[in-house]
Structures are given as C-alpha cells and as structure tokens.
Write an enzyme that holds these catalytic residues in place. Structure first.
Site, PDB file in Angstrom:
ATOM      1  N   GLU A  82      13.085  11.860   4.664  1.00 41.94           N
ATOM      2  CA  GLU A  82      12.663  11.435   3.337  1.00 41.94           C
ATOM      3  C   GLU A  82      13.676  10.476   2.719  1.00 41.94           C
ATOM      4  OE1 GLU A  82      12.684  14.088   0.061  1.00 41.94           O
ATOM      5  OE2 GLU A  82      11.137  12.974  -1.018  1.00 41.94           O
ATOM      6  N   THR A 139       9.300   4.035  -8.183  1.00 39.94           N
ATOM      7  CA  THR A 139      10.356   5.046  -8.249  1.00 39.94           C
ATOM      8  C   THR A 139      11.555   4.532  -9.028  1.00 39.94           C
ATOM      9  OG1 THR A 139       9.644   5.863  -6.106  1.00 39.94           O
ATOM     10  CG2 THR A 139      11.801   6.573  -6.853  1.00 39.94           C
TER      11      THR A 139
END
Lengths: 319, 319
Positions: free
Chosen positions: B141, B194
């Site tokens: 991730e 993000t």
C-alpha cells in the site's frame, strides 16, 4: 407512624476515607486516573442540633485551610449535595483530617472533596449512589483548582481505573483492573505550583503527536480489557505533558530509566507532579521499583515518600 | 522421497477477495479501521513455468494500472513476500480484478495489496499466517500512497475492527465486534485527491482538541468491549479531520443530520473521503440510514453507490 413503615436507622456519626489518585497515567492525559490504597483523606460527619453545615475541626493542613464551608473542597462538595437534596438547614458537623500533602500530584483536593460528600451522604442514609455523587465531588474539587475534571475525583470516589470520555457529559467508564497490577508511587519533597505545571504545556501539538498519544491510550485500554500487561506496558508513554513537565522534576529521566531497567511496565508523572509513578507486575517488583526511584531522589538530596499498593478498587469507604 | 515425508498439496490456482475498509472511524484518526462485506478486490494467483512474478491481466482499472509488478500495490506486496521467502524466482502469474473505485476513501489500494499478498501466500501452501502478512501488505500500500499505515490494510487482511497502537512497531489489536453493529457506506461520485485531503488538515491542533478526541477514542473502544452501543454512538465524533475534510464533500452536514436523525449511532468520513459512513444498530436501520444519506447526494445531483453490511469479521479469503 404506621406499622408498615420501614425505619432506616441513620448513624449519628460517619468516618470515611478517600484515597489518593494518579491522574493522566502516562497515555491518558486528562482522561485517565486510578486510585491507590494510601495515602488519603479522612472526613467525619455527625448530626448537630445547630442548623446548617459547619466544619468544626481540620487537622493535617498546617493551618492552611479556613474552617468556612466554602473554604475547602470537602465543604463545598458536601454543601452542593445538601443543596441538591434540599437539606441545607440540616444540622451537620464535619471534621477534615488531611493525611496527604497539598500539591503532591496525588489528588489531595479531590480526595477531600470525595470524602466530604461521601461522609454526608452516608450520614443521611445514602440517598444517592456513589456514582451519583460524582458531580458534587467535581464541584468541590473545582472550587480549589478551577477545573471541572473527573480524573482524580472519579477514581477516588469509585476506585479502580477510571476513563473519562467527557467531563461535560460526565461520561465515565470503569476499566478492568488486572489482578497483578501494582503501583509504585514516589513523592519527592519539591513544590510545583499548578499554574506553573499548566503554563509549561504548549497550547497546540502536532497532529502526529496526538495520534501517537491516541495509539498509546487505546493500547492501554485494550491491554486492560485483554489482561495483557505487555500491551499495557508498551502503551505507557506520554508524549503530550511529560516532555514538558519533567523539567520541573529533578532527575526525572534518571528515575525513569532506573524504574524501567528494574522491570517497571511504565513510568511517568502523577497528575501535574511532582509525584511520579510506575505500574508494575506484582508486589515484589513494585517494591523494588519504588526503592530505586526513591534512591535517585535521595541521592540528589530530595527527601521523598514511597507508596506501594495494588490499584485500589474500593474507592472512598466508611472506616 | 521417504515414506515419512508429508506431502502438502499446493493448489495450481488461488482466487481471493479482499474487502473494502473504513479507516479513521470518526474518533480514531489514523488508528482505527473496519472491514465491510463489499465492495472489494479480487486477485488470482497461479503457478507458471516462466520464472518470477508476473501480472498477466488487470480488469476494472479503466486502464490506469501498469502491468509491471512494481506498478501496483498487489504486485509490490506479493513481491515483498516472495523476497522474504527467498522465492523471487518462483514462476507465478497474477490477475488483478479491481472491483472498487480508486480514490473512494474505501481502501482500494489496500484491498489490492492484501489480495495480492494473500493470494500468493495461499498458492504457496500458506507459509505465513494472515497476521504475518501485514508488513508486506503495508509495503504494498505504501508504494501507492507513500504512507506506511495499517488502518486500511489491517482490517482488509484480518477483518473486524482493527486498532493500531503503532504502525512502526506493527502493534495492532482486534477489537470486539458487537453482533448487531452494521455499517451504512455511501460513495458519492466526486473525486478527492489524497494530497488535497492531507493538505487541508492543520499541522497542529489545540491540546484540548486532542484530549476531546482521546475521550471519544477511548469511549469507542470501551463501548465495543462492553457491547454498549450507546457508548459507541456517543463516542463517534471526529474533531481532528472531519471539520476540515467535510469541506471537500458536498452537503456533508446535511447528510450527517439526516443519518443521525434517522437513528444512526454516528456518521463521519470514510478515510480521506469522499465516501461517508454511518454505524447503525441492526440491518433495518442501516438500510434506512444509507437510503437517506444517498438521497441527499442524489437530490444534489451527485450519483452515489450504497454499501450496507455487518462489520466484516472475515477479512481477505479464498473464493
């Protein structure tokens, strides 16, 4: 009086003891506190023919506390309860016996407030439950330090380890207490003014500091629920208050290193200090850890008192 | 081969599903996450005669992901595991089937990373436990979003509600999941980068904000351990991220008010958004709450998708 009426005997006199408490508990700045067995404060309450609440005797305060009801937390808390019950005219005498020092970081004013309101409640035949007494005890403590906080009052009243979600909503939870969890508390003979301990903290902290503290707070709570003292130990870190307040405590990091290297689960400042505490697994380790902490202060010419006990799960009680 | 040797059959092909996750969970900024039943990502892993790990097919990504192993989280996570096992030369093919949108706030890249590493681990006869796969999934991730965090990867891998004391120490605890706790998740069709969701947060917060969040985090955890959904609900408040990130979600407070007025225990942003979630008592209420949230977005011309499920306690699994 009908023959069906139940008569509840009221005692003529009640003597109670409210224990000292450790607030903050490293990872729980402003939201955690626990009670220890000793020291603590005693309050005696008895009925009197003279209407109203009066304080007739105070010992152990070195003459610092006035005998007016409004002049100390025990009186204020008890009076707040009597107002709530509509009994301010009831003739009640109180004696306050301070058996712990002021400004020690061990919740001295909270213990007095708790003892005061509990003694009067018991004298009156216990009209309210212990938990219901919390707001009155908080009002009492707030009269001394201006802050309406349950982190000392909560555990002194209820015993055990208290978690406070919200002081405003009085939303508190009693956390599980692992049987073998002991506290080693050492009170060095130095004075820290509450105002100084408050002003030394920054107003703001980085978000990353907050999440680190949140991680440790959550870990501490999970450790208690899972009876996992390893997790409790890994979680006993204070990145909010300790880095600043340790400056007010001589040889703080020496004492911390000694405690941890002798097996303490964790070590930090009790409340705003100057007392420090370690949490330990078992009595033997707690005694050893208290001894090595004490030695650090002694070696640096600071007198100090040791208090070792299990987490006190009783709280205030009649003696 | 001696007659005493146990032969463990390795499958030729494994297909796994890793669920979407809700991180932060209102009171647990950066330290809490939970899994839901759907959506999620699928990964197929099979042995190949050609040495090394290869990605042979990706669907559902609108052509956004490169087929290089290093180009997506599933490949990076799986490769990190193979390195750890000393098996980088082993011939393995992977297919990645994205079944959830990127940038939804539902842990899309985490689900792929978890599915990738889990599929390869199962193909190899499960040399590591699920929990041991965590660091590889986190590395996967991190290759996408740069942050080494377990708040999505943890629950996608393990299921349930995950509390992270420390990402650095990989110290995580699975919290109890009340049986009747349901999640109503709504993903509105808007895009939040993000970087924008990160930059909109202040660098510092007042200590009082931190202690408020700590109160709610602790209350949430206590509520789960005590199976007290009332306390869970009172604790679902985010005073760190939500006040800022809500600006990126149209009609956020309208949706929140609708959810709460229809009985949701709490409502906040899923991860960095734009998805929002409510926790609810029971399926019926979760369906109702999802519907009223969805209607707010629909009425304002934002398409949206609803996902209602129990907290998923399984995590990634073979299908």
């Amino acid at each position: 009086m009908s023959s069906n009426t139940m008569v509840i005997e009221e005692p003529n006199e009640v003597r109670v003891f409210a224990p000292a408490t450790v607030a903050n508990v490293a990872s729980g700045y402003d939201v955690l506190g626990f009670a220890i067995d000793a020291p603590g404060d005693e309050v005696v309450a008895r009925f009197s023919d003279q209407p109203g609440l009066r304080i007739t005797n105070i010992t152990g305060d070195n003459g610092k506390l006035p005998k007016t009801v409004e002049g100390n937390t025990a009186g204020v808390a008890a009076l707040d309860l009597l107002r709530h019950l509509g009994l301010t005219d009831k003739g009640i005498e109180m004696e306050i016996h301070k058996k712990m020092p002021f400004g020690s970081g061990l919740g001295s004013s909270a213990a007095s407030a708790v003892a005061g309101v509990y003694a009067v409640n018991m004298l009156l035949g216990e009209p309210l439950t212990k938990k219901q007494l919390l707001p009155f005890a908080m009002t009492g403590e707030a009269s001394a330090d201006g802050a309406y906080h349950a982190d000392n009052v909560g555990p002194s009243l209820l015993g055990g380890i208290t978690f406070i979600r919200s002081n405003e909503e009085l939303d508190i939870t009693q956390l599980p207490v692992p049987e073998n969890l002991w506290a080693a508390v050492v009170h060095p003979d130095i004075e820290i003014l509450t105002k100084v301990a408050r002003d030394i903290l920054p107003k703001e902290i980085p978000i990353s500091t907050a999440t680190q503290q949140m991680g440790n707070l959550g870990g501490f709570i999970c450790g208690l629920y899972n009876n996992d003292l390893g997790l409790v130990g890994r979680s006993l870190h204070d990145v909010i208050a300790e880095p600043h307040r340790q400056k007010l405590i001589p040889e703080f990091y020496t004492a911390k290193q000694e405690a941890l290297s002798h097996g303490a689960l964790g070590f930090s400042i009790s409340g705003a200090g100057p007392s420090v505490f370690a949490l330990c697994e078992g009595e033997e380790n707690a005694n050893k850890v208290a001894e090595v902490i004490s030695k650090v202060f002694t070696d640096n010419n600071f007198g100090n008192q040791i208090h070792v006990s299990r987490i006190n799960t009783t709280g205030v009680h009649v003696i």
